[in-house]
Every structure is written in structure tokens, then in C-alpha cells.
Motif scaffolding. Structure first.
Motif, mmCIF file in Angstrom:
data_model
loop_
_atom_site.group_PDB
_atom_site.id
_atom_site.type_symbol
_atom_site.label_atom_id
_atom_site.label_comp_id
_atom_site.label_asym_id
_atom_site.label_seq_id
_atom_site.Cartn_x
_atom_site.Cartn_y
_atom_site.Cartn_z
ATOM 1 N N GLY A 1 5.714 0.496 -11.303
ATOM 2 C CA GLY A 1 4.427 0.364 -11.976
ATOM 3 C C GLY A 1 3.304 1.106 -11.308
ATOM 4 O O GLY A 1 2.160 0.952 -11.699
ATOM 5 N N SER A 2 3.597 1.937 -10.298
ATOM 6 C CA SER A 2 2.530 2.595 -9.550
ATOM 7 C C SER A 2 2.163 3.961 -10.096
ATOM 8 O O SER A 2 1.506 4.749 -9.436
ATOM 9 N N ALA B 1 0.826 -1.206 0.000
ATOM 10 C CA ALA B 1 0.000 0.000 0.000
ATOM 11 C C ALA B 1 0.861 1.258 0.000
ATOM 12 O O ALA B 1 0.586 2.219 -0.722
ATOM 13 N N LEU B 2 1.933 1.260 0.810
ATOM 14 C CA LEU B 2 2.811 2.426 0.859
ATOM 15 C C LEU B 2 3.512 2.660 -0.480
ATOM 16 O O LEU B 2 3.684 3.808 -0.912
ATOM 17 N N LEU B 3 3.899 1.592 -1.141
ATOM 18 C CA LEU B 3 4.601 1.724 -2.419
ATOM 19 C C LEU B 3 3.724 2.360 -3.486
ATOM 20 O O LEU B 3 4.236 2.944 -4.444
ATOM 21 N N GLY B 4 2.396 2.248 -3.339
ATOM 22 C CA GLY B 4 1.493 2.806 -4.330
ATOM 23 C C GLY B 4 1.077 4.238 -4.047
ATOM 24 O O GLY B 4 0.334 4.830 -4.825
ATOM 25 N N ARG B 5 1.547 4.816 -2.938
ATOM 26 C CA ARG B 5 1.144 6.165 -2.560
ATOM 27 C C ARG B 5 2.138 7.203 -3.073
ATOM 28 O O ARG B 5 3.351 7.044 -2.928
ATOM 29 N N VAL B 6 1.612 8.264 -3.636
ATOM 30 C CA VAL B 6 2.463 9.326 -4.172
ATOM 31 C C VAL B 6 3.339 9.922 -3.077
ATOM 32 O O VAL B 6 4.528 10.195 -3.289
ATOM 33 N N GLU B 7 2.782 10.120 -1.879
ATOM 34 C CA GLU B 7 3.526 10.770 -0.811
ATOM 35 C C GLU B 7 4.680 9.922 -0.286
ATOM 36 O O GLU B 7 5.539 10.423 0.463
ATOM 37 N N SER B 8 4.714 8.631 -0.660
ATOM 38 C CA SER B 8 5.780 7.749 -0.190
ATOM 39 C C SER B 8 6.947 7.648 -1.175
ATOM 40 O O SER B 8 7.937 6.979 -0.881
ATOM 41 N N GLY C 1 10.558 -3.046 -5.806
ATOM 42 C CA GLY C 1 11.007 -2.101 -6.819
ATOM 43 C C GLY C 1 10.134 -2.131 -8.058
ATOM 44 O O GLY C 1 9.816 -1.084 -8.638
ATOM 45 N N GLN C 2 9.724 -3.316 -8.471
ATOM 46 C CA GLN C 2 8.833 -3.433 -9.634
ATOM 47 C C GLN C 2 7.473 -2.824 -9.340
ATOM 48 O O GLN C 2 6.864 -2.193 -10.204
#
Length: 333
Positions: free
Chosen positions: A310-311, A265-272, A305-306
Motif C-alpha cells: 500500500g505504499s 518508515a523503511l517500508l514506505g521508502r522507494v529506495e527500500s 507485506g500489506q
């Protein structure tokens, strides 16, 4: 295509029939219904589609007559749209040819198949009449402790009561009557739990499991989180705790799965995006980035990383509010 609702409120029903559309526009019109969550391609010259969708509480219920089309969620699609809910597809006639990363399956009348939309899949319909129920992830996780392993699972005899209920809810258009929604949702949740193989537990046990899960979520970032700490904070004995999480293969395995899910979930967030993968791994409780990466790949079939690469937003031309996609996205609110 028509939807029966006033302009002042979101429509609760939507219908589509390819026979109502010019022959050279039929497939593109059908494709537009699904642009927000799946890639659709023709598989024969005899394309035919009739769709009726309705919303009932936390369920999106779709009855479909389909031939000559294939739905696919590629790894790229999974990475970009962020969908993590489940779908349950019950075949009434015809067949579905299904491909997941692990297997090829033919789903025949009377069988239902479970899909985890955070995983890739491909489904081809051959003169198929089937129901698709989109279900919020938390509802599935409340029904079974092994939700992570359900992708591509075919239910047959054990889904009998659930199948009957799915047909009844669609036929009775239960989503049209708010008075039926609460009762319909309760019956569906209970039938889903039975179909997924969980032995019904007492309310005390259900409360204990919920409390233990809340403790895990609250303390997940602590790297010293262990069964003793969870049992102590949840006011449970170690024996009871282990029994509650036995279907997962242990408490520690459940904690690892929740950490990888939160990392995703964190990897898909812009702010992260300004934080490194190592920093995010530490934030969710992993002691080492390498450990996080190994468990993440085992669960999702890709590296952190992948996932991050892709997010990005969906490619131009993909309409994320087409068809009944807004209903699906409402499952996440």
C-alpha cells in the motif's frame, strides 16, 4: 476561500465558508480542502461548513462549524499517505460520532479526543463546533511515553486546562504574531503533557529520558541491545532507567516499538523496495522476520507485506497540496 498572507510567504491563515459558494459546488469545495489526508463524504442534505485555519509554529489549528459530513481515514489511506502525526479534537458544541478499529465513541461538548493518524478512523459531525489541532508526533511522544496507545482516547476533566488554552490560542489568533508563537508553543506542550496524564518531572529527569531515547535510536540496529547496554551508554542506573520507561511497560517494550516504527518508515521508502522485508527487519534490529511481523501487526493492524503493497503513490485525482495540507506536511520537516 481566502488566505491572509503575501504571495512571497506561505499563508498562515485560511478561511472557508460553504455559504459563499454555489449550492451545487459547496461539498466538493469542502472536500478539496482535505484531499491530501482524509476521505470526506456527505451524511445528510443539510451540509454546512465554516472553517478557519491558522498555523502557529509546529501546530496547525482549525476551528470548524460542520454538519452533514463524515471524515474517514481508511486503512488504504493510512498506508498511502504516510501521515504519522496526531490530531486533538475539542468539541465546543454539537457532537462527533467516532469509530476506530476498537470502539464507537460519541464525543460531546467539553471533551477532547486524540487521534493517531497512522491508524484508521471515521468521524461524523452533527451540528458540531469543534477545534482540531494537528501536532507533530515527536511533540506528543515528548509529552507522554504511551503515545502509541492514545488513538481514540477521550479526555474530559483532565483536559480542562488544555481545552482553555486551545480556545485562547485560536481566539487570539496567536499564529499571527511571531512574538506569541514561542510562548504559545511552550504553554501548549506543558498543558498537553498534563492532559495526557504524565506527572511533571524535573529537568534532570527530562534530560535523562532524552539521553536514554537518543541511545536507543543510535543503537537500535544492534540485536544485542538490552537495558544494561542502554543504562551504560546513558550513564544511568538500571533502577532509574526502568522508572523512566515504566509507563511503556518496560525498556524492552519501548525498544520493540521503536523498531516497528522504524521498519514502517523503511517500508514506505522507494529506495527500500529492493530490500526484502527480512533484510529490513534485520536492519532495525530484529533477530527474525517472524518476530518483526508479529509485533508490527500488533502495533499497526497490518502486516509488513500489506504496508509495502500500500505504499504506492496516491491514486490519480488526489491533490496532495490542496487546502492547508502543505502546513500538515511541514510538521514532518
Amino acid at each position: 476561500m481566502t488566505a491572509s498572507a503575501s504571495e512571497a510567504a506561505p499563508p498562515q491563515r485560511l478561511t472557508f465558508d460553504s455559504e459563499d459558494i454555489a449550492s451545487d459546488e459547496r461539498f466538493e469545495a469542502y472536500h478539496a480542502l482535505y484531499r491530501g489526508g482524509t476521505d470526506v463524504s456527505p451524511t445528510s442534505d443539510t451540509f454546512r461548513a465554516r472553517v478557519e485555519a491558522q498555523r502557529m509554529g509546529q501546530l496547525v489549528m482549525v476551528e470548524r462549524h460542520l454538519n452533514g459530513a463524515q471524515h474517514e481515514r481508511t486503512l488504504q489511506r493510512v498506508r498511502t499517505d504516510g501521515f504519522e502525526h496526531f490530531t486533538l479534537q475539542l468539541v465546543l458544541s454539537g457532537r462527533l460520532l467516532v469509530e476506530t478499529p476498537d470502539q464507537f465513541i460519541t464525543v460531546t461538548p467539553g471533551q477532547a479526543i486524540v487521534f493517531d493518524l497512522s491508524r484508521p478512523q471515521r468521524t461524523r459531525a452533527e451540528n458540531a463546533h469543534y477545534l482540531t489541532f494537528s501536532v507533530a508526533r515527536e511533540m506528543v511522544e515528548a509529552a507522554t511515553l504511551h503515545a502509541f496507545a492514545l488513538h481514540g482516547t477521550v479526555l474530559a476533566a483532565e483536559a480542562g486546562l488544555l481545552a482553555d488554552l486551545m480556545v485562547s490560542l485560536v481566539r487570539r489568533r496567536a499564529g499571527d504574531d511571531p512574538r506569541q508563537t514561542a510562548a504559545g508553543m511552550q504553554m501548549f506542550e506543558e498543558a498537553l503533557a498534563l492532559a495526557l496524564g504524565r506527572t511533571p518531572v524535573s529537568h534532570d529527569s527530562r534530560d535523562a529520558l532524552s539521553q536514554a531515547r537518543l541511545v536507543v535510536e543510535k543503537l537500535l540496529a544492534r540485536r544485542d541491545l538490552d537495558p544494561d547496554m542502554i543504562a551504560r551508554h546513558a550513564n544511568l542506573s538500571r533502577t532509574t532507567l526502568y522508572e523512566l520507561f515504566r509507563p511503556y511497560g518496560g525498556v524492552s517494550r519501548y525498544v520493540q516499538m521503536r523498531r516497528t516504527a522504524r521498519l514502517r518508515a523503511l517500508l514506505g521508502r522507494v529506495e527500500s523496495r529492493t530490500s526484502s522485508i527480512a533484510e529490513l527487519s534485520y536492519q532495525v534490529g530484529f533477530a527474525a522476520e517472524s518476530h518483526a511481523a508479529r509485533l508490527y501487526k500488533a502495533q499497526y493492524g497490518e502486516t509488513p507485506g500489506q504496508r509495502r503493497q500500500g505504499s504506492a503513490p496516491l491514486p490519480r485525482g488526489i491533490e496532495t497540496n490542496s487546502g492547508f495540507d502543505p502546513w500538515i506536511r511541514a510538521l514532518y520537516r
